[in-house]
Write an enzyme that holds these catalytic residues in place. Structure first.
Site, PDB file in Angstrom:
ATOM      1  N   HIS B 256       0.836  -1.199   0.000  1.00 49.68           N
ATOM      2  CA  HIS B 256       0.000   0.000   0.000  1.00 49.68           C
ATOM      3  C   HIS B 256       0.878   1.259   0.000  1.00 49.68           C
ATOM      4  O   HIS B 256       0.702   2.151  -0.839  1.00 49.68           O
ATOM      5  CB  HIS B 256      -0.920  -0.029   1.232  1.00 49.68           C
ATOM      6  CG  HIS B 256      -1.835   1.151   1.344  1.00 49.68           C
ATOM      7  ND1 HIS B 256      -3.133   1.124   0.927  1.00 49.68           N
ATOM      8  CD2 HIS B 256      -1.627   2.406   1.824  1.00 49.68           C
ATOM      9  CE1 HIS B 256      -3.698   2.310   1.137  1.00 49.68           C
ATOM     10  NE2 HIS B 256      -2.802   3.106   1.693  1.00 49.68           N
ATOM     11  N   GLU B 257       1.836   1.319   0.912  1.00 46.25           N
ATOM     12  CA  GLU B 257       2.697   2.512   0.987  1.00 46.25           C
ATOM     13  C   GLU B 257       3.588   2.627  -0.238  1.00 46.25           C
ATOM     14  O   GLU B 257       3.912   3.733  -0.684  1.00 46.25           O
ATOM     15  CB  GLU B 257       3.517   2.501   2.281  1.00 46.25           C
ATOM     16  CG  GLU B 257       2.684   2.481   3.561  1.00 46.25           C
ATOM     17  CD  GLU B 257       1.603   3.560   3.627  1.00 46.25           C
ATOM     18  OE1 GLU B 257       1.791   4.633   3.007  1.00 46.25           O
ATOM     19  OE2 GLU B 257       0.562   3.328   4.272  1.00 46.25           O
ATOM     20  N   HIS B 260       1.683   4.558  -2.785  1.00 48.32           N
ATOM     21  CA  HIS B 260       1.810   6.011  -2.558  1.00 48.32           C
ATOM     22  C   HIS B 260       3.192   6.508  -2.995  1.00 48.32           C
ATOM     23  O   HIS B 260       3.318   7.543  -3.652  1.00 48.32           O
ATOM     24  CB  HIS B 260       1.633   6.323  -1.062  1.00 48.32           C
ATOM     25  CG  HIS B 260       0.208   6.281  -0.573  1.00 48.32           C
ATOM     26  ND1 HIS B 260      -0.783   7.070  -1.112  1.00 48.32           N
ATOM     27  CD2 HIS B 260      -0.378   5.565   0.420  1.00 48.32           C
ATOM     28  CE1 HIS B 260      -1.933   6.837  -0.466  1.00 48.32           C
ATOM     29  NE2 HIS B 260      -1.717   5.927   0.457  1.00 48.32           N
ATOM     30  N   GLU B 286      -4.641   7.796  -3.095  1.00 47.47           N
ATOM     31  CA  GLU B 286      -5.181   6.537  -2.584  1.00 47.47           C
ATOM     32  C   GLU B 286      -5.464   5.557  -3.724  1.00 47.47           C
ATOM     33  O   GLU B 286      -5.402   4.340  -3.530  1.00 47.47           O
ATOM     34  CB  GLU B 286      -6.436   6.812  -1.751  1.00 47.47           C
ATOM     35  CG  GLU B 286      -6.902   5.654  -0.904  1.00 47.47           C
ATOM     36  CD  GLU B 286      -6.036   5.393   0.332  1.00 47.47           C
ATOM     37  OE1 GLU B 286      -5.087   6.162   0.608  1.00 47.47           O
ATOM     38  OE2 GLU B 286      -6.298   4.376   1.015  1.00 47.47           O
TER      39      GLU B 286
END
Lengths: 491, 491
Positions: B256-257, B260, B286
């Protein structure tokens, strides 16, 4: 708000922002991904530009003018003294000149690194000549009619002058040269042998830092190419380095940086984020790192404790006992590099740089002639010749980044440490018995009480004078070094 | 220099200083010694105060006025658009109000943590009421006569409105509730069993980050309590966390990070340190983290690869094969916590918060009635009751720090990810074959080309529209979720 309140609130923000700038420097040496260097350069430039604007803000001049002559308590008066000093220095240097120095020293540092790698002083000389000319111009602006080199020293050691240093170094040089000559006629003690895994070096480094009173709740220790201490108040971080074959490099780098860091951690918390909240000068700072590293850390008593610790961590060290270990810690050897020098030769390195940089700034020595002058002087003081520029006049980064007037503060720190050590031994009985069991508590408590807690409240010379009961002088350091090494080498 | 050059040079310094402020936040969560918290608070306040002064500097207004109406290339015009937006928002909020919000939310965050630990909403309600009132006042200042909650959304997702979100969520909610009901009637797949040492989790995390194209020469990964990504340009750092019993938490937090971070790393380097040099909105940001984490990372194809990697790292995982592993990754279970929710239930959490915070800001819902409203709505959408406030309305930090209008961008990101995923599958053939061998290259290259490299050049909706070939809508996400979970649960 009164002018004083306004001034101090403004200054507090500046101090907080300066802490951030310092931590950015720490990050650059420890954490920054290597691909971020260019962007970081821009970030730092923006930060420094913003700080410069704050330090030259005309409101500072107005507040100071409104307050000078007012009745102030000693703490407020000391804060004002620092702010006035910073404001005058920052406003005396034209913005154009400050920007040009930043630009040229940035280029110059790269040229220095290349020239050092190629052992080619001639490739570095032209840009160094530019740096010298610019720094001379800056010094003239700062001196405002006074001595240019004194104005440079003043940046690092307020109120110190070249004349005072000349007298001090004149006393030190013949005694240290004579001692060096006597020692190098004697056989060199053995070094350690064994295996020193780097993780175990770091683990023992941490324990040594705690032993010397470093507070890990307000700091941390990481690895970096060049050991340093960074930050003030409640966030004072240190770095060290490991070398598989040379554990002393790691441990004494750590203890040295712990000395700097304990100074910052020891300052009265009421002074945090004020002009009194960091070490008062480079010389006093170095006195703390040096007394931790040398007079305490390299003492016969403490090395006895370190010997046990290292045996537990690494097994057999290849020396016959604690006396042989003490001799190995304090080996004096033919070498060329200042940062690796022992207590006998270290200050000879500094005096060489001090005399050469004075001559560069005054114009008595042309930059083109620097390598020859360095090598001639080195052979005179050290007794052997410099084989190449990377072991001679290209070894230190300082001049490439425009640091003139900084070198003498290293020796001043040693001189201050000598005075403090004599006073400490006068005041703390049983010091050796404490150090022999790894208890530095009474010694570091004395330093905290006498030196560290005051931060910037007094001038550097006042701090040392009130701590020792007399004005600083080279005698105690020279007596200590002569006694120690006469014993070690059976002279 | 022209007004444009002056403006952009000024803005560049502001962007560089904002990067430093962001990195200070990173340091606080990863490196800062615990005793430094108070000083750090002062440092951050000084930094934010300085940045606020720069963002409201009257020169900005003059430069903007001089330039608006001038003929500019699209890149310069986009930069001006961002600067105008930031200047207007920053100048509309009175300094007194901004300071009061900072003060109250700082207190409120502490009260929230205490109340959550004690499961006591009533202890938190009074300070939350103050936060809501202050944020409403700020929203009124920002809205300048328009809708207050829309002005709040606009801070995180420019040009988005509550009306658009109402329509979108109105389409999503019945389909997701129906799917959740159908799934929770079915038996839950088994989870993993085995031993997952945290060092091995971090090692595999690093490999997964590389697999997804994260560039470690311009970033680094560390552990933190809450995973996050921080920074833009050539210094984009991520954090993750490890839990001995739950390796998926670590791996999917990392992916997830990385989503980003890859967005930030993928922006055209020419935009670095300009208003175009970071992700254009929370929703688009997101979308990148979610498509990496879910549509790619939790796909049957990629989980087949992850299954092999985890077997190599940890040995037997206690599942019968790759299909069972896929089911374990995508387990839908009765739970209360948004951050741990699966793809089916996640957006239901967001819609609940969206409706409640709209009502809080409009005044239709009193803060004192929040817990009851939350619990009633939760049971309606999720089918089971909230047992205590820490699993209900006290679970998220957002409201305590004044984040209103932020929650809906999480779902918007999922909706955008759904659109991008459909377009990606249309454009990249063999995607599953690539993912099955751990090759995310073609997928991430498509995202970089279509979304990431543009940074702030377009509006959020324009970015998604040009990437997908149509305006964003919830349909593709809903179709994807229904197809995936209908298959997984044999509905």
């Amino acid at each position: 708000m009164s002018a004083l309140d306004e001034l101090l609130a403004y200054q507090r923000d500046t101090e907080a922002l300066a802490q951030i700038a310092g931590r950015l420097g720490w990050d650059q040496e420890t954490m920054m991904p290597r691909g971020a260097a260019d962007q970081r350069g821009e970030e730092m430039a923006a930060m420094e530009g913003m700080l410069h604007a704050r330090r030259t803000d005309p409101r500072l001049g107005a507040w100071l003018a409104a307050l000078e002559g007012a009745e102030l308590d000693p703490v407020a008066a000391a804060k004002l003294r620092h702010i006035r000093r910073s404001f005058d220095r920052a406003t005396r240097v034209p913005a154009r000149l400050a920007a040009e120095i930043a630009r040229v020293t940035s280029v110059s540092q790269g040229k220095w690194a290349e020239a050092r790698a190629a052992d080619d002083f001639a490739a570095f000389a032209p840009v160094l000549a530019k740096v010298v000319a610019l720094k001379r111009e800056e010094g003239q602006a700062l001196a405002a009619g006074g001595d240019v080199y004194d104005a440079m020293i003043d940046d690092y050691e307020p109120d110190m002058t070249a004349a005072q240093l000349d007298a001090m170094f004149g006393e030190m040089r013949p005694r240290l040269v004579a001692l060096r000559e006597a020692i190098l006629d004697k056989p060199m003690p053995d070094g350690l042998t064994g295996s020193f895994p780097e993780e175990a070096q770091m683990a023992l480094s941490r324990r040594l830092a705690e032993t010397f009173g470093y507070d890990f709740t307000r700091g941390r220790i990481d690895k970096a190419v060049h050991p340093f201490s960074s930050g003030s108040g409640s966030d004072v971080r240190i770095t060290t380095r490991t070398s598989p074959a040379d554990p002393f490099n790691c441990f004494y780098s750590t203890i040295h940086e712990v000395g700097h860091a304990c100074y910052e951690q020891g300052i009265d918390p009421d002074y945090a984020l004020t002009p009194l909240g960091s070490g008062v000068s480079m010389g006093v700072h170095e006195s703390q790192s040096r007394i931790y590293e040398n007079q305490l850390g390299r003492s016969r008593a403490f090395t006895g404790y370190l010997y046990q610790q290292m045996q537990q961590a690494f097994g057999d060290l290849g020396v016959s006992g604690a006396d042989a270990f003490y001799a190995a810690v304090n080996r004096v050897q033919k070498d060329y590099i200042r940062t690796e020098a022992d207590e006998v030769q270290y200050n000879l390195h500094i005096m060489l740089r001090f005399d050469l940089e004075k001559a560069l700034i005054s114009g008595d020595l042309a930059v083109a002639d620097l390598e020859g002058a360095w090598n001639e002087r080195f052979e005179r003081d050290f007794g052997y010749a410099v084989p190449r520029a990377s072991l001679g006049c290209l070894q230190d980064v300082h001049w490439s980044v425009g640091l003139f007037g900084y070198f003498p503060t290293y020796s001043l720190g040693n001189v201050y440490a000598g005075c403090l050590h004599a006073a400490l031994r006068r005041d703390v009985s049983d010091l050796d018995a404490q150090l022999a069991r790894g208890d530095t508590g009474p010694a570091t408590a004395w330093l905290r009480e006498r030196v560290q807690r005051h931060g910037g409240l007094m001038t550097p010379q006042e701090v040392i004078t009130q701590a020792c009961g007399h004005a600083p002088s080279a005698g105690p350091l020279l007596d200590y070094i002569e006694a120690k090494f006469t014993g070690l080498y059976a002279l």
